[in-house]
Design an enzyme around this catalytic site. Structure first.
Site, PDB file in Angstrom:
ATOM      1  N   ASP A  58       0.797  -1.233   0.000  1.00 47.23           N
ATOM      2  CA  ASP A  58       0.000   0.000   0.000  1.00 47.23           C
ATOM      3  C   ASP A  58       0.831   1.286   0.000  1.00 47.23           C
ATOM      4  O   ASP A  58       0.363   2.333   0.476  1.00 47.23           O
ATOM      5  CB  ASP A  58      -0.975   0.031   1.190  1.00 47.23           C
ATOM      6  CG  ASP A  58      -2.156  -0.915   0.996  1.00 47.23           C
ATOM      7  OD1 ASP A  58      -2.208  -1.587  -0.043  1.00 47.23           O
ATOM      8  OD2 ASP A  58      -3.023  -0.961   1.878  1.00 47.23           O
ATOM      9  N   CYS A  60      -3.984  -6.052  -3.251  1.00 44.09           N
ATOM     10  CA  CYS A  60      -3.025  -7.066  -2.740  1.00 44.09           C
ATOM     11  C   CYS A  60      -3.044  -8.430  -3.397  1.00 44.09           C
ATOM     12  O   CYS A  60      -2.069  -8.851  -4.013  1.00 44.09           O
ATOM     13  CB  CYS A  60      -3.256  -7.295  -1.252  1.00 44.09           C
ATOM     14  SG  CYS A  60      -3.070  -5.848  -0.223  1.00 44.09           S
ATOM     15  N   LYS A  65       4.261 -11.067   4.495  1.00 49.14           N
ATOM     16  CA  LYS A  65       2.866 -11.351   4.137  1.00 49.14           C
ATOM     17  C   LYS A  65       2.723 -12.289   2.934  1.00 49.14           C
ATOM     18  O   LYS A  65       3.385 -12.096   1.924  1.00 49.14           O
ATOM     19  CB  LYS A  65       2.183 -10.003   3.848  1.00 49.14           C
ATOM     20  CG  LYS A  65       0.830 -10.070   3.182  1.00 49.14           C
ATOM     21  CD  LYS A  65       0.167  -8.713   3.210  1.00 49.14           C
ATOM     22  CE  LYS A  65      -0.889  -8.566   2.135  1.00 49.14           C
ATOM     23  NZ  LYS A  65      -1.603  -7.280   2.243  1.00 49.14           N
ATOM     24  N   HIS A  96      -0.847 -13.942   1.769  1.00 52.13           N
ATOM     25  CA  HIS A  96      -2.109 -13.467   1.180  1.00 52.13           C
ATOM     26  C   HIS A  96      -2.494 -14.144  -0.136  1.00 52.13           C
ATOM     27  O   HIS A  96      -3.103 -13.528  -1.005  1.00 52.13           O
ATOM     28  CB  HIS A  96      -2.072 -11.929   0.988  1.00 52.13           C
ATOM     29  CG  HIS A  96      -3.443 -11.312   1.147  1.00 52.13           C
ATOM     30  ND1 HIS A  96      -3.723  -9.993   0.850  1.00 52.13           N
ATOM     31  CD2 HIS A  96      -4.619 -11.854   1.563  1.00 52.13           C
ATOM     32  CE1 HIS A  96      -4.995  -9.753   1.086  1.00 52.13           C
ATOM     33  NE2 HIS A  96      -5.553 -10.866   1.518  1.00 52.13           N
ATOM     34  N   ASP A 123       2.907  -3.027  -3.943  1.00 50.63           N
ATOM     35  CA  ASP A 123       2.016  -4.044  -4.519  1.00 50.63           C
ATOM     36  C   ASP A 123       0.854  -3.419  -5.272  1.00 50.63           C
ATOM     37  O   ASP A 123       0.295  -4.020  -6.174  1.00 50.63           O
ATOM     38  CB  ASP A 123       1.497  -4.995  -3.428  1.00 50.63           C
ATOM     39  CG  ASP A 123       0.618  -4.298  -2.397  1.00 50.63           C
ATOM     40  OD1 ASP A 123       0.755  -3.069  -2.213  1.00 50.63           O
ATOM     41  OD2 ASP A 123      -0.204  -4.985  -1.756  1.00 50.63           O
ATOM     42  N   ASN A 124       0.496  -2.199  -4.889  1.00 51.84           N
ATOM     43  CA  ASN A 124      -0.608  -1.484  -5.562  1.00 51.84           C
ATOM     44  C   ASN A 124      -0.496  -0.017  -5.167  1.00 51.84           C
ATOM     45  O   ASN A 124       0.366   0.343  -4.359  1.00 51.84           O
ATOM     46  CB  ASN A 124      -1.978  -2.064  -5.173  1.00 51.84           C
ATOM     47  CG  ASN A 124      -2.162  -2.303  -3.691  1.00 51.84           C
ATOM     48  OD1 ASN A 124      -2.235  -3.444  -3.243  1.00 51.84           O
ATOM     49  ND2 ASN A 124      -2.219  -1.239  -2.909  1.00 51.84           N
ATOM     50  N   LYS A 180      -5.675   3.015  -4.277  1.00 49.45           N
ATOM     51  CA  LYS A 180      -5.701   1.547  -4.241  1.00 49.45           C
ATOM     52  C   LYS A 180      -7.072   1.020  -4.663  1.00 49.45           C
ATOM     53  O   LYS A 180      -8.097   1.607  -4.316  1.00 49.45           O
ATOM     54  CB  LYS A 180      -5.395   1.119  -2.805  1.00 49.45           C
ATOM     55  CG  LYS A 180      -5.614  -0.334  -2.485  1.00 49.45           C
ATOM     56  CD  LYS A 180      -5.353  -0.602  -1.015  1.00 49.45           C
ATOM     57  CE  LYS A 180      -5.634  -2.047  -0.662  1.00 49.45           C
ATOM     58  NZ  LYS A 180      -5.312  -2.350   0.746  1.00 49.45           N
TER      59      LYS A 180
END
Ligand SMILES: *[C@@H]1O[C@H](CO)[C@@H](O)[C@H](O)[C@H]1NC(C)=O
Ligand SMILES: *[C@@H]1O[C@H](CO)[C@@H](O)[C@H](O)[C@H]1NC(C)=O
Ligand SMILES: *[C@@H]1O[C@H](CO)[C@@H](O)[C@H](O)[C@H]1NC(C)=O
Ligand SMILES: *[C@@H]1O[C@H](CO)[C@@H](O)[C@H](O)[C@H]1NC(C)=O
Length: 498
Positions: A35, A73, A127, A129, A282-283, A304
């Site tokens: 993020d 994510c 992480k 996910h 990641d985004n 995001k």
């Protein structure tokens, strides 16, 4: 028989020829921030959040300035691990929730599995996910030899629990075991400690290292304490007026410090000279309270989980002594699906990716990056969300955007520009940082004048008022919008009518 034996003895020497011994396979360190917005690193023009370690890598490597990721994510991580667009693995709609019986399909072969076949030892810190409803979906069953971190999408950085959809559970693991003993250890430090330990104990005779450092930072935590970070670190950000933005900045700064510790350990272990380091978000950033967070994508549009540039154009860089033309800002288009073939080519040469193109969507950008040649990637599918009816596609400099994920609520510009005066950016800090010193020792850190030039080239600005085009908001629900991203990176002028 004897002459066959002789040929066998001579052949390796003959193949190697006059050349020096073939270069050893590079270690690959992939650091994924969670993020982080386009405007949350120093190298894109912000003087607000000190990120000297990340910036040192950026100025001495390649700043990826036309680099795209998925808007959120799970889709992004699935794309990184498989080299496939999320629509091809069923991961395209929102994230995996912690209690969902769903994961990245097991028939997908993922990045560590490919690299292990080339002799790598693969480890993950942080992480995951990508599913954990059965053990076989978790990292140790999918190519990683160790994992200290968590399986779900977010957690409290101190108690390591996740609150989600009226459920609340502990999520911190050492391998497959619940790591009760890590209670109270700040997540960013836990991830850094495992990363440093993996590097320090890596034995090169057992092959090169692939280390995937997937930070929790700077994702928000649970509603009872959305932005957990030690007070001592918040105090250092006193120059940032907005209190929650200040806490966010402290979380980013802790992550930057982690990058410095990792680079420093690579140097101490004599692995840095033969490493590839990637830093990527990641985004796009959740700004102005989105997900209870305060990132900034300035000057890009959206946040995001939207398909605007602010949702999918990520802060990213690649650093390696193997890059012949580094210390530059790259306009080479790249998508997160391209890392898998790009890194496989870096690890195993063209043969390692020769047969991949039919199986995956990613393309190797390795030679284009090493030699500063045109990127083979011409199109980027940002996503097709069949449930929300949104989609976006870039073809060359043109981008088509259809639908909206939040009924217009997050289709504007968010997050503070912050302090952008280059004279207020602390240039000394870059050279003094751990990463800066390690790169200086390799004679790879450019002069301050060159750093200034590179940073200016990596700063995106919106063009002044154009007579052409209309606002997209008026039509977003009924018709697609069309933007010329090179001339209008901020997506202000919808050219669909023209
Ligand atoms: C994880 O478990 C291994 C093996 O038992 C142990 O050596 C290591 O110290 C543990 N790591 C953490 C962070 O607890
Ligand atoms: C690395 O592994 C090799 C082969 O197993 C072994 O001989 C060597 O002692 C190891 N080195 C270290 C530093 O552990
Ligand atoms: C990258 O694109 C920007 C915006 O179009 C342009 O100003 C810059 O000159 C380009 N840089 C390179 C190295 O091509
Ligand atoms: C690629 O495919 C060709 C033709 O099917 C095959 O001969 C070759 O062994 C494959 N290469 C690799 C590295 O798998």
């Amino acid at each position: 028989m004897w002459f066959l034996w002789l040929i066998c003895l001579l052949l390796p020497n003959m193949i190697a020829g006059e050349d020096e011994k073939p270069p050893a396979q590079p270690n690959i360190i992939f650091i994924l921030a969670d993020d982080l917005g386009f405007n949350d690193v120093g190298f894109h023009g912000s003087a607000d959040i000190p990120t000297p370690n990340i910036d040192a890598l950026a100025y001495s490597g390649i700043i990826l300035n036309r680099y795209y990721v998925a808007p959120i994510c799970t889709p992004s991580r699935s794309a990184l691990m498989t080299g496939k667009y999320p629509i091809h693995t069923g991961m395209q709609h929102t994230v995996l929730y912690a209690a969902e019986p769903r994961g990245l399909p097991l028939e997908e072969k993922i990045l560590p599995q490919y690299l292990n076949e080339l002799g790598y030892a693969s480890h993950i810190a942080g992480k995951w996910h990508l599913g954990h409803w059965k053990l076989k979906y978790t990292p140790l069953y999918r190519g990683f030899s160790s994992h200290v971190g968590f399986w779900s999408g977010h957690q409290d950085y101190n108690d390591h629990t996740a609150v989600e959809n009226n459920q609340w559970g502990l999520d911190m693991r050492n391998g497959t075991e619940v790591a009760y003993d890590l209670h109270g250890h700040y997540t960013t430090d836990v991830i850094t400690d495992h990363s440093v330990k993996v590097i320090a104990s890596h034995n090169a005779t057992k092959g090169p290292l692939f280390l995937y450092v997937a930070h929790a930072a700077c994702h928000s935590s649970n509603p009872y304490n959305p932005l957990p970070v030690p007070d001592n670190d918040v105090i250092k950000m006193a120059h940032i007026p907005h209190y929650k933005r200040r806490k966010f900045a402290a979380m980013v700064s802790k992550m930057d410090d982690s990058v410095g510790q990792i680079v420093d350990q690579l140097r101490k272990s004599n692995m840095l000279e033969n490493s590839i380091i990637i830093f990527s978000s990641d985004n796009g950033g959740p700004a102005q309270g989105f997900n209870l967070n305060f990132a900034s994508n300035y000057p890009l549009k959206g946040v995001k989980n939207t398909l605007w540039e602010g949702g999918v154009r990520a802060a990213g860089l690649m650093w390696s002594p193997l890059l012949k033309k580094s210390q530059r800002v790259s306009n080479q288009t790249m998508h997160i699906i391209d890392w898998l073939p790009t890194l496989l080519e870096a690890a195993g040469g063209p043969a390692a990716v020769a047969n991949l193109s039919k199986q995956i969507d990613g393309q190797s950008i390795w030679r284009a990056l090493v030699q500063d040649k045109a990127s083979p990637r011409l199109n980027v599918l940002h996503n097709i969300d069949d449930i929300w009816g949104s989609a976006a596609l870039s073809v060359g400099d043109w981008k088509l955007v259809k639908g909206t994920n939040y009924r217009g609520s997050w289709d504007g510009w968010y997050g503070p520009a912050g302090e952008r005066n280059p004279r207020l950016y602390d240039w000394q800090m870059v050279a003094r940082s751990r990463a800066g010193k390690a790169l200086e020792a390799l004679k790879m850190l450019p002069s301050q004048a060159d750093q200034q030039r590179i940073r200016a080239a990596a700063t995106v600005s919106c063009p002044a008022q154009s007579s052409k085009g209309t606002s997209c908001l008026a039509t977003a629900f009924s018709a697609p919008c069309l933007f010329h991203i090179r001339d209008d990176p901020c997506e202000q002028y919808n050219l669909a009518k023209q």
